[in-house]
Design an enzyme around this catalytic site. Sequence first.
Site, PDB file in Angstrom:
ATOM      1  N   ARG A 111      10.279  -1.666   2.345  1.00 16.49           N
ATOM      2  CA  ARG A 111      10.825  -0.540   1.587  1.00 16.49           C
ATOM      3  C   ARG A 111       9.630   0.262   1.100  1.00 16.49           C
ATOM      4  O   ARG A 111       8.578  -0.312   0.754  1.00 16.49           O
ATOM      5  CB  ARG A 111      11.636  -1.024   0.368  1.00 16.49           C
ATOM      6  N   GLU A 115      13.111   9.210   1.004  1.00 15.48           N
ATOM      7  CA  GLU A 115      13.618   9.364   2.378  1.00 15.48           C
ATOM      8  C   GLU A 115      14.774  10.367   2.373  1.00 15.48           C
ATOM      9  O   GLU A 115      15.603  10.311   1.463  1.00 15.48           O
ATOM     10  CB  GLU A 115      14.101   8.010   2.918  1.00 15.48           C
ATOM     11  N   HIS A 135      13.162   5.399   9.225  1.00 16.12           N
ATOM     12  CA  HIS A 135      13.896   4.186   8.803  1.00 16.12           C
ATOM     13  C   HIS A 135      14.780   3.705   9.968  1.00 16.12           C
ATOM     14  O   HIS A 135      15.997   3.518   9.820  1.00 16.12           O
ATOM     15  CB  HIS A 135      14.733   4.451   7.549  1.00 16.12           C
TER      16      HIS A 135
HETATM   17  P1  NDP Z   1      14.541 -12.394   3.925  1.00 17.23           P
HETATM   18  O1  NDP Z   1      15.212 -12.669   2.635  1.00 17.23           O
HETATM   19  O2  NDP Z   1      14.985 -13.126   5.141  1.00 17.23           O
HETATM   20  O3  NDP Z   1      12.959 -12.666   3.768  1.00 17.23           O
HETATM   21  C1  NDP Z   1      12.207 -12.187   2.696  1.00 17.23           C
HETATM   22  C2  NDP Z   1      10.824 -12.815   2.744  1.00 17.23           C
HETATM   23  O4  NDP Z   1      10.017 -12.186   1.735  1.00 17.23           O
HETATM   24  C3  NDP Z   1      10.811 -14.303   2.446  1.00 17.23           C
HETATM   25  O5  NDP Z   1       9.905 -14.956   3.297  1.00 17.23           O
HETATM   26  C4  NDP Z   1      10.318 -14.372   0.997  1.00 17.23           C
HETATM   27  O6  NDP Z   1       9.574 -15.532   0.665  1.00 17.23           O
HETATM   28  C5  NDP Z   1       9.353 -13.193   1.007  1.00 17.23           C
HETATM   29  N1  NDP Z   1       9.068 -12.760  -0.365  1.00 17.23           N
HETATM   30  C6  NDP Z   1       9.927 -12.373  -1.322  1.00 17.23           C
HETATM   31  N2  NDP Z   1       9.259 -12.041  -2.440  1.00 17.23           N
HETATM   32  C7  NDP Z   1       7.953 -12.229  -2.171  1.00 17.23           C
HETATM   33  C8  NDP Z   1       6.760 -12.056  -2.911  1.00 17.23           C
HETATM   34  N3  NDP Z   1       6.777 -11.638  -4.188  1.00 17.23           N
HETATM   35  N4  NDP Z   1       5.580 -12.335  -2.311  1.00 17.23           N
HETATM   36  C9  NDP Z   1       5.549 -12.767  -1.032  1.00 17.23           C
HETATM   37  N5  NDP Z   1       6.642 -12.959  -0.272  1.00 17.23           N
HETATM   38  C10 NDP Z   1       7.825 -12.686  -0.844  1.00 17.23           C
HETATM   39  O7  NDP Z   1      14.665 -10.835   4.136  1.00 17.23           O
HETATM   40  P2  NDP Z   1      14.608 -10.026   5.524  1.00 17.23           P
HETATM   41  O8  NDP Z   1      13.435 -10.485   6.306  1.00 17.23           O
HETATM   42  O9  NDP Z   1      15.957  -9.987   6.166  1.00 17.23           O
HETATM   43  O10 NDP Z   1      14.346  -8.547   4.972  1.00 17.23           O
HETATM   44  C11 NDP Z   1      13.244  -8.272   4.122  1.00 17.23           C
HETATM   45  C12 NDP Z   1      13.350  -6.855   3.609  1.00 17.23           C
HETATM   46  O11 NDP Z   1      13.030  -5.956   4.650  1.00 17.23           O
HETATM   47  C13 NDP Z   1      14.766  -6.438   3.165  1.00 17.23           C
HETATM   48  O12 NDP Z   1      15.000  -6.813   1.819  1.00 17.23           O
HETATM   49  C14 NDP Z   1      14.752  -4.945   3.351  1.00 17.23           C
HETATM   50  O13 NDP Z   1      14.318  -4.307   2.177  1.00 17.23           O
HETATM   51  C15 NDP Z   1      13.734  -4.741   4.463  1.00 17.23           C
HETATM   52  N6  NDP Z   1      14.381  -4.388   5.735  1.00 17.23           N
HETATM   53  C16 NDP Z   1      14.052  -3.188   6.312  1.00 17.23           C
HETATM   54  C17 NDP Z   1      14.642  -2.814   7.506  1.00 17.23           C
HETATM   55  C18 NDP Z   1      14.304  -1.506   8.134  1.00 17.23           C
HETATM   56  O14 NDP Z   1      15.158  -0.914   8.785  1.00 17.23           O
HETATM   57  N7  NDP Z   1      13.090  -1.020   7.995  1.00 17.23           N
HETATM   58  C19 NDP Z   1      15.641  -3.660   8.184  1.00 17.23           C
HETATM   59  C20 NDP Z   1      15.874  -4.935   7.520  1.00 17.23           C
HETATM   60  C21 NDP Z   1      15.249  -5.263   6.339  1.00 17.23           C
HETATM   61  P3  NDP Z   1      10.178 -17.028   0.735  1.00 17.23           P
HETATM   62  O15 NDP Z   1      10.291 -17.303   2.213  1.00 17.23           O
HETATM   63  O16 NDP Z   1       9.170 -17.844   0.084  1.00 17.23           O
HETATM   64  O17 NDP Z   1      11.516 -16.924   0.044  1.00 17.23           O
END
Ligand code: NDP
Length: 315
Positions: free
Chosen positions: A233, A262, A281
């Site tokens: 994001r 955006e 996006h």
């Molecule tokens: P997931 O919930 O599957 O994964 C999130 C990951 O981020 C996890 O590994 C989590 O750690 C890690 N994380 C969370 N907080 C922190 C932090 N403070 N420091 C380090 N790592 C952290 O989400 P997704 O992979 O499905 O999606 C991630 C984000 O990507 C979404 O929330 C969305 O905002 C964005 N997105 C964008 C898209 C686009 O079109 N550009 C499409 C889809 C998603 P842990 O494994 O330890 O819990």
Amino acid sequence: MTTHLGIHGSVERIFPPSLLRSRLVDGDDAPDADADLTVSVVDDDFDGIDALVTFGYDPAVLDSDVEWIHVVRAGYDEFPVETLRDDGISLTNSTGLHGASVGETTVGYFLQFARGLHRYRSDQREKEWNPPAWDETFTLEGETVCVVGLGTLGRGIARRADALGMSVVGVRRTPTPVDHVETRYGPADLHEAVEDARFVVLAVPLTDDTEGMFGAVELDAMREDAYLVNVARGPVADQSALVSALRDDAIAGAALDVFEEEPLPEESPLWAFENVVVTPHASAARSDYPDRIAELVGENVRRFERGESLANQVV
Ligand code: NDP
């Protein structure tokens, strides 16, 4: 029990609402006949709606009978999670669907920069024949990528980068190994994680902890020949610090799918950098998106009717 499911017009941002309706009513993933489901496309009238599939948040749900909201995106940062919890409204998201699409887009960015493809496309528009200088291209093989966030997106990226012969390191909170990731760092070691990488990819949700997590100090920790990719994001990265780093040649370039605002405003300096790839996006887009959402929502309708816990439940 009859469930009245509303598909909010805002899903139009990704696919036609009527397409999801037809998948849920007649498609392979339509809930069983005994689910007794009515599906309507709705705008701001939630009268009689039990469950809502939506792209955006509409506060009118708080004054309705809606018991469950499904957001057709992985990110739910616009949704007031605590308010929904207090109101007893369940929230589910669409994480799990974007590993292949965002993974492929991300290695596409890597390949553009390594092989110089973004420049040839611009040259083609001008009918210019500009072979690269001897030192302008490189191969991904043997290069290191640091993936910040190792969930659905991060793992999809790590698997594909590994397949291309790259070394993958990553950052997540949980201290357990992840396939295709050689070294895992915790959030406190972000600087160490990025300092040797040729590519740094942001793939974390937008939360209080991650907002602005990649600013001037983190950009400074990157190699001067490294590229930043943001598929998370916009506010996860400090956009003005990024513009400064690009102007100062402190990093080699960036591929950005998400922005603080955006669509990216016309006056943004990011449009003009040759070494910045801007995508609208779009990294998760795929033509079978409604089918994937129908599968997820169909399964949750069955669970909702049986009073079971929902898949991808946030609240
Ligand atoms: P997931 O919930 O599957 O994964 C999130 C990951 O981020 C996890 O590994 C989590 O750690 C890690 N994380 C969370 N907080 C922190 C932090 N403070 N420091 C380090 N790592 C952290 O989400 P997704 O992979 O499905 O999606 C991630 C984000 O990507 C979404 O929330 C969305 O905002 C964005 N997105 C964008 C898209 C686009 O079109 N550009 C499409 C889809 C998603 P842990 O494994 O330890 O819990």
